[in-house]
Structure formats: structure tokens, C-alpha cells
Design an enzyme around this catalytic site. Structure first.
Site, mmCIF file in Angstrom:
data_model
loop_
_atom_site.group_PDB
_atom_site.id
_atom_site.type_symbol
_atom_site.label_atom_id
_atom_site.label_comp_id
_atom_site.label_asym_id
_atom_site.label_seq_id
_atom_site.Cartn_x
_atom_site.Cartn_y
_atom_site.Cartn_z
ATOM 1 N N HIS A 106 -2.286 -6.552 8.207
ATOM 2 C CA HIS A 106 -1.645 -5.238 8.155
ATOM 3 C C HIS A 106 -1.398 -4.803 6.696
ATOM 4 C CE1 HIS A 106 -0.821 -5.474 12.470
ATOM 5 N NE2 HIS A 106 -0.067 -6.538 12.319
HETATM 6 O O1 RIB Z 1 3.822 -3.957 11.886
HETATM 7 C C1 RIB Z 1 3.339 -4.703 10.802
HETATM 8 C C2 RIB Z 1 4.282 -4.611 9.650
HETATM 9 O O2 RIB Z 1 5.543 -5.141 10.020
HETATM 10 C C3 RIB Z 1 3.826 -5.454 8.446
HETATM 11 O O3 RIB Z 1 4.294 -4.851 7.274
HETATM 12 C C4 RIB Z 1 4.511 -6.763 8.667
HETATM 13 O O4 RIB Z 1 4.760 -7.449 7.435
HETATM 14 C C5 RIB Z 1 5.819 -6.312 9.255
HETATM 15 O O5 RIB Z 1 6.660 -5.961 8.181
#
Ligand code: RIB
Ligand code: CA
Length: 316
Positions: A241
């Protein structure tokens, strides 16, 4: 090559750490500061993780600024089930030698004011620090060259709830403030980030055999989320992500985005943190929300190759 100055705003967390490693391994970026925020883990834990990671990577030249330890209004939520109590999975980081440089919101307001139009903000945690900077000095976020945000789910299901992604769920009021700030935004939602995945096979065959400090950190850091997937009866994977938000800064050509009218739900019991997209095609004043550039597709193979090269063989 002209390096672009960037500030990372982060809640380290495992994929945050991979994003920091990608940014530090990319010659296109000059990371001028790391701001920490409560999110995956409490602020103190995340801040120590940022410091410890810079110590591990021998990059204590990069200043760390501690930010908000609570969301703007809602009760705090964490994601230690995914990232482990430490926030770093099974990885153990060295004791940091550097001290916290200062307050993250002060740093954001001062830096953006001193260098208008020059700085790219890459925000990969809840947006509390950015919202506080905007509230303290309205117009601050518009002074950024670009604000790249990992957050939200457009057509994809959420991950914290059926409709909300964690960063926007953890501080929906902050996300609303940033979306309405008039900043030059690029949202990198789950719609794009779920296309970039490292499997257990990738870790075992491409990363573990390297036996470097960086590769061993990655192997150890993902063990918590792999164990969670096994408990759920699913194949162990790790979504990149946050690294993809960094990818949007170093290789924007790998992402395909579209401008969507979006707004953030800040109250619904079942829907708080949801990105509501107005696809009715109404003329502007009738549209809900704000027109925001959202990355919806990525050349996943090219990004994964870039990620592995930059994280595991960083620029010397
Ligand atoms: O949904 C994914 C996000 O939420 C990423 O930034 C992960 O690190 C969590 O913070
Ligand atoms: Ca994060």
C-alpha cells in the site's frame, strides 16, 4: 538528475517501513524529513520505529518529527493485529542514536511556507498532521507541490470496515479536511494498492536468499501479517500500500489515475471513513465533494520490479 524534495508523513507500520526504504533507495527523491503520526501503532511506537529504521539503514541524517498522538475527533484505532504490537512484525530495530528533531505540524507549516511549490508530501498514514497544519494556517497544503495520499477505497471494499480503508477510517475528519483543502492531491486508494502484492514465495525466493540487512528486515517484518493470513485460511501476502504512494512520486507513469468527485463520511456508525464517489455526471455545482485525482490502475509488474531493485539494492 534533479531530485525532488519530499516529506514522508507516516505511521510505521510494516508497509510504511517498506515505503521509507523505497524512498531512501530512490535517487529521484530527497527525503528532507519524516513526520510520524498515530495510526497502525501509537505515536511513540511509530516514532521509535522510524528512528530505529533510519538507524538500521544508516540514514540518521534524515530528521524525524513527531506529530499527532490522537485523531482530530474520533476515538483512536490501531492496526497491531496486522503489524504486530511493535508495528514492525517480527523485525527488531536498533536503538536510535538520534533525537526527535521537533514537532511534525510545526515542520510541515514552516517548510511549506518557506518553500512554496517545491515540496511533495507523501502521506501514508492517517492525515491528522496534515489536517492540523491546514487548521493552524489555512492554505498550507496548497503550498505543497503535490500531496500524495495512500488512503481510501473507491470501488474496492474497505479493509477496516466493509466500506472504509484504515487511514481514512482512523481519522475521517482529517481526511475530509485534506480533501477540501484545495491542495494538489493524488489519492492512491486500495483500488490501486491491492494490485501490488508480495507473496510468501516472493519473500522466500527473491528476498530471503539475499541475506543483507535490508532483506532480513523485510523477511522478519512481514511474518506477522503472514501469520494473520494463515489464521484466516488465506495465502500469506503483503500489500505494498504505502510503497505505491512513493512509487507515484518516483515513477508516476506506472499509475493511471482519473479525476473523481469524492467526499469523506465523517459520522455514520457503519460508514465512517468511507470515500463517497459521485459518478452521476452532474454539472459541477451539483456534484458532491471535490474533484480529486485518484490512481485506479498500476503497472504492477513494473512497480514490483522497481520496488525490489530499489529496496534491496538501494542507491549507494
Ligand atoms: O489501508 C492501508 C494503510 O493503512 C497503510 O498505510 C497501512 O500502513 C495502514 O496504515
Ligand atoms: Ca501506513
Amino acid at each position: 538528475m534533479n531530485t525532488q524534495p519530499v516529506i514522508l508523513d507516516t505511521d510505521p507500520g510494516v508497509d510504511d517501513a517498506l515505503a521509507i526504504m523505497l524512498a531512501l533507495g530512490s535517487p529521484e527523491l530527497d527525503v528532507i524529513g519524516i513526520c510520524t503520526v498515530s495510526g497502525n501503532v501509537p505515536l511513540s511506537t511509530g516514532t521509535r520505529n522510524a528512528q530505529g529504521l533510519l538507524q538500521l539503514l544508516e540514514r540518521t541524517d534524515i530528521p524525524v518529527f513527531a506529530g499527532a498522538d490522537l485523531p482530530l475527533k474520533r476515538n483512536p484505532v490501531f492496526a497491531t493485529e496486522v503489524h504486530g504490537e511493535s508495528g514492525m512484525g517480527q523485525a527488531v530495530l536498533p536503538e536510535p542514536s538520534q533525537k526527535i528533531k521537533g514537532d511534525a505540524v510545526d515542520f510541515l507549516v514552516q517548510t511549506l511556507s518557506n518553500q512554496p511549490g517545491e515540496i511533495t508530501i507523501i502521506a501514508v498514514g492517517p492525515l491528522t498532521n496534515l489536517a492540523l497544519a491546514e487548521q493552524r494556517q489555512p492554505g498550507t497544503l496548497q503550498k505543497a507541490k503535490q500531496v500524495i495520499v495512500m488512503g481510501g477505497a473507491i470501488a474496492e471494499t474497505g479493509n477496516s470496515t466493509p466500506v472504509a480503508e484504515f487511514n481514512f477510517y482512523a481519522d475521517p475528519h482529517a481526511a475530509h479536511t485534506v480533501i477540501h483543502s484545495g491542495a494538489t492531491l493524488l489519492i492512491v486508494p486500495l483500488d490501486a494498492t491491492r494490485q501490488v502484492v508480495l507473496s510468501e514465495t516472493d519473500i522466500e525466493n527473491k528476498i530471503a536468499p539475499l541475506k543483507t540487512v535490508a532483506s532480513q528486515f523485510v523477511v522478519d517484518a512481514v511474518q506477522n501479517v503472514f501469520a494473520l493470513y494463515r489464521q484466516l485460511g488465506r495465502e500469506p501476502i503483503v500489500y505494498l500500500h504505502d510503497p505505491l504512494a512513493v512509487g507515484a512520486a518516483i515513477a508516476p507513469e506506472l499509475l493511471c489515475s482519473e479525476t473523481l468527485y469524492i467526499d469523506i463520511e465523517t459520522s455514520g456508525d457503519l460508514t465512517i471513513g468511507q470515500v463517497v464517489t459521485d459518478r452521476r455526471g452532474l454539472p459541477s455545482p451539483r456534484c458532491l465533494g471535490k474533484p480529486v485525482n485518484c490512481a485506479m490502475h498500476v503497472n504492477a509488474e513494473a512497480f514490483l520490479s522497481l520496488f525490489l531493485k530499489r529496496v534491496l539494492t538501494p542507491a549507494s
